[in-house]
Design an enzyme around this catalytic site. Structure first.
Site: not given
Length: 434
Positions: A240, A419, A284, A195
């Site tokens: 986050e 996105e 992910e 990733k």
């Protein structure tokens, strides 16, 4: 660079006098107390229900670059805060000496990481409100406290919106960035890495200076469940939490896997179901959860890691989310914990070093403090450090906006562009008139 209050000439004394006093609540938002655009903030919620910290003025400052930026900041903070005279009538996380910090994403980035100690700090948390001031000596601390209490009694109007907001391509054009995404996906498909997160920037120019307080009000109103922040011109509203340490309790929120929102409730529910069922997004997300859990396991016991993510819905996007918690085992400060966690797979990729090399090769820009830890910490080692997402670097009438996308096998450049555009909407809407 370090600046701090000097001792009284000819007298051996503390580097600063810090006074913390309890206050009654006043029913206003924390941002309504900010007297000027040069501010620091870490706030969640909106209006009178806000909790967190806001500050103004600068009593001390430290800057560091390179791979030792966290440890150098920790050493400076330990030395500076140990030498203050403390008068604390509240005594808890966020009382006494408190610093705000914003660190660069990449250890090789020449942009300095910044630690700043506000002269005046207003805090509201756990049903209590308090004020801390930092003066060079007892007399100046007392005068600063009196002035701050007077200022808190005066309402501050929300600043005007910036005018003539214009957007332009960032470091890469849209086709160039999509080409970088395609190149990264090929490397993942070939087994070079699992990733990688590629970010893009957008340039904004206004005809008037941007007052950060306007952005703070707008962001907090639209994203009350996020942490709205500003440190040294980096302003945003992040969903986050990299790491929170309050005593022995340690928590982290991992976000990875994103779907846009729809104004149509039926369509929005369909998009949420698609995200929860997406094997690509779960893959992910799992990489990010593993990286955080592994880092925290070196410092914590009794780690609680949910086996499946939940859905976090924000105004513009929805995420797969996992909250991890543990009991601190080794006394590490929140800053030390952040250093061991950063960069997580949520903002870098996996394996970490290979993903970082791919970012440097393909992204075409310096991230600066975007996607680095941002937040606050106190002299006890408690604090909250989020990841600087949904943010922009503000300088006068210019703002540089950022958005990143996690790429795994099967990622599509067109979908990743959509996105990134959805994530950029947080700051774009904040810049526009209400």
């Amino acid at each position: 660079m370090t600046t701090a209050p000097a001792p009284v000439p000819g007298v051996m004394g503390p580097s600063a006098v810090v006074r913390t006093v309890a206050l009654a609540g006043d029913g206003r938002s924390l941002f309504e107390h900010l007297p000027g655009p040069t501010s620091v903030a870490w706030v969640t919620g909106s209006g009178p229900d806000q909790t967190g910290l806001v500050g103004w003025g600068e009593a001390a400052r430290y800057e560091a670059c390179g791979p030792e930026r966290f440890s150098r900041a920790q050493r400076w903070w330990a030395q500076w805060s140990a030498d203050v005279e403390l008068q604390d009538e509240v005594d808890g996380p966020g009382t006494g000496p408190v610093a705000f910090a914003s660190f660069t994403f990449d250890p090789t980035d020449p942009t300095p990481s910044v630690v700043t100690v506000p002269e005046v700090l207003l805090v509201r948390r756990d049903g209590r409100t308090w004020l801390s001031v930092v003066g060079a000596d007892r007399r100046s601390s007392a005068a600063l406290l009196d002035r701050a209490l007077d200022d808190l009694g005066r309402p501050v109007a929300v600043p005007d919106a910036p005018r003539d907001v214009r957007y332009a391509e960032g470091s890469l054009t849209v086709p160039q960035w999509q080409g970088a995404v395609a190149a990264a996906v090929r490397r993942i498909t070939d087994g070079e890495l699992d990733k990688v997160v590629l970010a893009r920037d957008v340039s904004v120019e206004c005809s008037t200076p941007v007052d950060v307080r306007y952005l703070l009000h707008r962001l907090a109103f639209s994203y009350p469940s996020c942490w709205t922040f500003v440190v040294d011109g980096l302003v945003g509203s992040t969903p986050e939490m990299l790491v929170r340490r309050l005593g022995s309790d340690v928590t982290s929120r991992v976000l990875a896997g994103t779907m846009r929102r729809s104004s149509d409730s039926s369509r929005d529910a369909t998009l949420a179901s698609a995200l929860l069922a997406s094997a690509k997004d779960h893959q992910e997300h799992e990489y990010a959860v593993r990286s955080v859990a592994a880092a925290l396991a070196a410092h914590c016991t009794d780690l609680a890691v949910p086996t499946s993510p939940s859905l976090l819905r924000l105004a513009n996007v929805q995420h797969l989310a996992t909250d991890i918690s543990g009991e601190l085992a080794d006394g590490s400060s929140v800053l030390a914990l952040a250093a061991s966690l950063h960069p997580t797979a949520a903002v870098c990729g996996t394996p970490t070093e290979r993903a970082l090399e791919v970012i440097r090769e393909l992204e075409g820009m310096d991230r600066g403090r975007y996607a680095g830890p941002v937040g606050w910490f106190d002299a006890r080692g408690d604090g909250e450090l989020g990841i600087a997402l949904r943010c922009g670097a503000l300088s006068g009438s210019s703002v540089r906006l950022f958005a990143g996308c996690g790429l795994v096998a099967g990622s599509d450049p067109e979908a990743e562009l959509a996105e990134s555009q959805a994530k950029l909407m947080a700051m774009r809407e904040a810049l526009e008139s209400a």
